[in-house]
Design a protein around this motif. Structure first.
Motif, mmCIF file in Angstrom:
data_model
loop_
_atom_site.group_PDB
_atom_site.id
_atom_site.type_symbol
_atom_site.label_atom_id
_atom_site.label_comp_id
_atom_site.label_asym_id
_atom_site.label_seq_id
_atom_site.Cartn_x
_atom_site.Cartn_y
_atom_site.Cartn_z
ATOM 1 N N ARG A 1 0.867 -1.190 0.000
ATOM 2 C CA ARG A 1 0.000 0.000 0.000
ATOM 3 C C ARG A 1 0.892 1.225 0.000
ATOM 4 N NH1 ARG A 1 -1.408 3.136 4.238
ATOM 5 N NH2 ARG A 1 -0.634 1.587 5.727
ATOM 6 N N ASP A 2 0.721 2.111 -1.002
ATOM 7 C CA ASP A 2 1.542 3.312 -1.025
ATOM 8 C C ASP A 2 0.945 4.385 -0.117
ATOM 9 O OD1 ASP A 2 -0.514 4.641 -2.395
ATOM 10 O OD2 ASP A 2 0.499 4.583 -4.333
ATOM 11 N N HIS A 3 1.574 5.558 -0.032
ATOM 12 C CA HIS A 3 1.161 6.554 0.954
ATOM 13 C C HIS A 3 -0.198 7.172 0.639
ATOM 14 C CE1 HIS A 3 2.647 9.378 -2.089
ATOM 15 N NE2 HIS A 3 1.983 10.308 -1.455
ATOM 16 N N THR A 4 -0.685 6.976 -0.586
ATOM 17 C CA THR A 4 -2.029 7.471 -0.932
ATOM 18 C C THR A 4 -3.119 6.481 -0.557
ATOM 19 O OG1 THR A 4 -2.086 6.545 -3.183
ATOM 20 C CG2 THR A 4 -0.990 8.689 -2.882
ATOM 21 N N GLY A 5 -2.721 5.276 -0.126
ATOM 22 C CA GLY A 5 -3.688 4.237 0.197
ATOM 23 C C GLY A 5 -3.928 3.264 -0.930
ATOM 24 N N ARG A 6 -3.284 3.479 -2.080
ATOM 25 C CA ARG A 6 -3.489 2.609 -3.237
ATOM 26 C C ARG A 6 -2.773 1.284 -3.036
ATOM 27 N NH1 ARG A 6 -0.722 3.258 -9.046
ATOM 28 N NH2 ARG A 6 0.966 3.869 -7.622
ATOM 29 N N ALA A 7 -3.425 0.177 -3.343
ATOM 30 C CA ALA A 7 -2.799 -1.142 -3.274
ATOM 31 C C ALA A 7 -1.895 -1.326 -4.489
ATOM 32 C CB ALA A 7 -3.869 -2.229 -3.235
ATOM 33 N N VAL A 8 -0.621 -1.674 -4.247
ATOM 34 C CA VAL A 8 0.346 -1.744 -5.341
ATOM 35 C C VAL A 8 1.211 -2.987 -5.238
ATOM 36 C CG1 VAL A 8 0.474 0.769 -5.668
ATOM 37 C CG2 VAL A 8 2.021 -0.361 -4.040
ATOM 38 N N ASP A 9 1.686 -3.428 -6.414
ATOM 39 C CA ASP A 9 2.773 -4.379 -6.527
ATOM 40 C C ASP A 9 3.972 -3.638 -7.099
ATOM 41 O OD1 ASP A 9 1.041 -6.405 -5.737
ATOM 42 O OD2 ASP A 9 0.568 -6.982 -7.806
ATOM 43 N N VAL A 10 5.172 -4.014 -6.654
ATOM 44 C CA VAL A 10 6.388 -3.355 -7.122
ATOM 45 C C VAL A 10 7.359 -4.419 -7.605
ATOM 46 C CG1 VAL A 10 8.317 -1.844 -6.499
ATOM 47 C CG2 VAL A 10 6.077 -1.507 -5.432
ATOM 48 N N CYS A 11 7.933 -4.179 -8.777
ATOM 49 C CA CYS A 11 8.882 -5.113 -9.370
ATOM 50 C C CYS A 11 10.216 -4.402 -9.568
ATOM 51 C CB CYS A 11 8.343 -5.613 -10.706
ATOM 52 S SG CYS A 11 9.454 -6.725 -11.607
ATOM 53 N N ALA A 12 11.317 -5.074 -9.251
ATOM 54 C CA ALA A 12 12.649 -4.488 -9.421
ATOM 55 C C ALA A 12 13.572 -5.485 -10.107
ATOM 56 C CB ALA A 12 13.239 -4.091 -8.076
ATOM 57 N N THR A 13 14.406 -4.951 -11.019
ATOM 58 C CA THR A 13 15.381 -5.762 -11.740
ATOM 59 C C THR A 13 16.683 -4.988 -11.848
ATOM 60 O OG1 THR A 13 13.620 -6.781 -13.059
ATOM 61 C CG2 THR A 13 15.866 -6.986 -13.895
ATOM 62 N N GLY A 14 17.792 -5.641 -11.538
ATOM 63 C CA GLY A 14 19.085 -4.990 -11.669
ATOM 64 C C GLY A 14 19.252 -3.782 -10.770
ATOM 65 N N GLY A 15 18.549 -3.768 -9.642
ATOM 66 C CA GLY A 15 18.662 -2.666 -8.711
ATOM 67 C C GLY A 15 17.745 -1.499 -9.003
ATOM 68 N N TYR A 16 16.959 -1.576 -10.083
ATOM 69 C CA TYR A 16 16.035 -0.505 -10.446
ATOM 70 C C TYR A 16 14.591 -0.978 -10.372
ATOM 71 C CZ TYR A 16 19.951 2.183 -12.342
ATOM 72 O OH TYR A 16 21.122 2.882 -12.482
ATOM 73 N N ILE A 17 13.707 -0.065 -10.015
ATOM 74 C CA ILE A 17 12.280 -0.345 -10.095
ATOM 75 C C ILE A 17 11.900 -0.394 -11.571
ATOM 76 C CG2 ILE A 17 9.967 0.517 -9.581
ATOM 77 C CD1 ILE A 17 11.158 1.873 -7.092
ATOM 78 N N THR A 18 11.252 -1.476 -11.971
ATOM 79 C CA THR A 18 10.834 -1.615 -13.368
ATOM 80 C C THR A 18 9.328 -1.462 -13.548
ATOM 81 O OG1 THR A 18 10.809 -4.021 -13.053
ATOM 82 C CG2 THR A 18 12.790 -3.052 -14.032
ATOM 83 N N GLU A 19 8.581 -1.670 -12.457
ATOM 84 C CA GLU A 19 7.132 -1.520 -12.589
ATOM 85 C C GLU A 19 6.496 -1.308 -11.218
ATOM 86 O OE1 GLU A 19 3.329 -3.672 -14.811
ATOM 87 O OE2 GLU A 19 5.364 -4.467 -15.035
#
Length: 531
Positions: free
Chosen positions: A12-30
């Motif tokens: 859940r991000d700070h706005t309250g939105r439910a999120v998934d986070v993906c990271a590759t090679g040390g960077y956020i990709t999605e």
């Protein structure tokens, strides 16, 4: 599609939105709505099911004295001492066999006798063991006779430029040393070698990760020489793959000629360790009554006019600022008093009037503690960062009222600065104040401790502004704003997962860090990470 290295599900991000986070090679990709995407997983992919926990960018401490915070962790803490007698009792109970007795954190605000211990009182409990005890603001200290003798402060009558040696009626030092006078004793202390310093830093790094910190702006103390050394040791640890913290390392003003001769400028370095700002000190502090004010303190003032001191005279600051600009350095100026802040803003304005372009990494005023009404809007107009430490408003609110009365309303004008559009970068000033970001976060949100009344409620910040100050605001002020501080594709995967929400108006210190991620790798977690 490349396999993801790290997947955070159902956050859940700070706005309250439910999120998934993906990271590759040390960077956020999605970053996508929870459940919308099926991420590509490889055999080494780490998957964290957050179960609705808050996820934020990694936190920054925009003002920390990393070297001294690390050293002070092994010294006697005198925080919470309620009287001179209690402090002396704590010294008497200290049973370490180190050559020096070193302590820190005492504060006379609220003491019934409102005086520091005299060196002769220290002598009774410390004997001939050199003793140096730093006040909480690190701008004054008390020392016993043995320490004063080592520093040459017991022979004759000596004055110190930019400092005060308190004396009794016989002209002998009482042991209370303010500003630059305290450095004369500090310079006698043994220093850790590089191997010892590396170990101290690595031990500290674990605690920083536990608090959700992934970035630091490392500050200097006036006329001290540890800046180049810290930079060297951190770069060595980084080369060994052991430093996992984005760190901007300031250097003291007197190192400008050396840095300029080498062609170094603010921002030199890597994606983890960089040369930061050139640090200048305009004035002292509130606690020591050495902050430079427009009108006099009500009591216990330092300086002939009762308005505090300039640690660096304005003309000397002008020369240093212009020299730094010509060499490509951004400057960071310690400014507490309202006059000190005004003079610094005047100098930045003069810099522009002379045709000096604004630097890519903005100049900063550290603390900006007391501001006159006429100067608040000038931060945005001049693109000067207000580097503030919200925890100090809890530490100093009683002292501010004692020293200034109604004029204390000019202190910690966080709400006014935010409304005026200033870039706020938030930190702790550790070891002067508590390094735990939750202390400062809470102070910025509600400006009170426990059930105390809110101190100037119009200066409280909303949660989004506080989160910004501890993430993207601080990163931008250090020159990292296009790389970290935001949960968005293309940004470094420096992330914190929380149990609870420290940024909620209703939150308390029970919120804690569940997981800290740096460059897409878990560096701290309270529970095992599934793979």
């Amino acid at each position: 599609m490349a396999h993801a290295d790290l997947i955070l599900l159902d956050g859940r991000d700070h706005t309250g939105r439910a999120v998934d986070v993906c990271a590759t090679g040390g960077y956020i990709t999605e970053v996508s709505p929870a459940g919308d995407r099926k991420f590509s997983r490889g055999p080494g992919t780490q998957v964290l099911s957050l179960n609705g926990r808050l996820v934020t960018p990694g936190l920054w401490d925009a003002h920390v004295h990393l070297y001294h915070w690390c050293l002070f962790r092994g010294q006697l803490s005198l925080q919470g001492m309620r009287s001179c007698e209690q402090l002396l009792a704590a010294l008497a109970a200290e049973d370490t066999s180190a050559p020096w007795l070193l302590g820190h954190g005492w504060n006379m605000t609220g003491w019934r006798d409102s005086r520091p211990p005299h060196r002769e009182e220290l002598d009774k409990v410390t004997g001939d063991r050199p003793t140096l005890l730093w006040c909480s603001d690190l701008h004054s200290a008390v020392a016993n006779t043995a320490a004063l003798e080592l520093a040459g402060l017991m022979q004759g009558y000596r004055e110190v430029a930019g400092g005060v040696i308190e004396r009794d009626e016989d002209g002998r030092s009482t042991g209370w040393l303010k500003e630059m006078a305290a450095n004369l004793v500090r310079d006698c202390l043994p220093e850790p070698d590089d191997e010892q310093l590396s170990q101290i830093l690595l031990e500290a790094q674990g605690d920083l990760h536990r608090l959700g910190l992934t970035g630091l702006c490392d500050q200097r103390i006036k006329d001290q020489n540890e800046g180049p050394r810290i930079l060297r040791v951190l770069r060595n640890l980084e080369a060994e793959g052991r430093w996992q913290m984005r760190t901007s390392v300031n250097v003291a003003a007197h190192h400008l000629p050396m840095a300029a001769a080498l062609g170094l400028t603010t921002g030199f370095g890597s994606d983890r360790v960089r040369l930061g700002h050139l640090k200048i000190f305009a004035d002292g502090t509130l606690g020591s009554r050495t902050a430079r004010m427009i009108t006099p303190f009500l009591e216990q003032a330092v300086g002939e006019d009762g308005r505090g001191l300039y640690l660096t005279p304005p003309e000397e600051m002008r020369q240093t600022i212009f020299g730094a600009a010509m060499a490509g350095f951004s400057v960071s100026i310690h400014a507490i008093g309202d006059e000190a802040n005004r003079v610094c803003l005047d100098l930045f304005e003069e810099l522009e009037a002379q045709g000096c372009p604004r630097p890519r990494i903005p100049h900063r005023l550290e603390h900006a503690q007391f501001l006159d009404d006429a100067d608040v809007a000038r931060f945005r107009a001049l693109n000067v960062t207000a580097s503030v430490q919200p925890g100090h408003l809890l530490d100093d609110r009683v002292a501010a009222v004692e020293a200034l009365g109604e004029r204390a309303r000019s202190a910690y004008r966080l709400g006014d600065l935010r409304r005026a559009g200033a870039l706020l970068a938030m930190g702790s000033d550790a070891p002067v104040s508590e390094i735990d970001p939750r202390y400062g976060i809470r102070a910025a949100l509600v400006r009170r401790a426990g059930n105390d009344p809110t101190w100037y409620p119009d200066q409280c910040l909303d949660p989004a502004s506080v989160l910004f100050g501890y993430t993207l605001g601080a990163a931008t002020a250090a020159g990292w704003g296009d790389e970290v501080g935001t949960l968005a594709p293309g940004y470094r995967a420096d992330v914190v997962v929380w149990d609870g929400d420290p940024f909620s108006q209703e939150s308390d210190r029970e919120s804690r860090v569940a997981t800290t991620i740096f460059d897409g790798s878990v560096v701290y977690s309270v529970e095992e990470v599934s793979v």
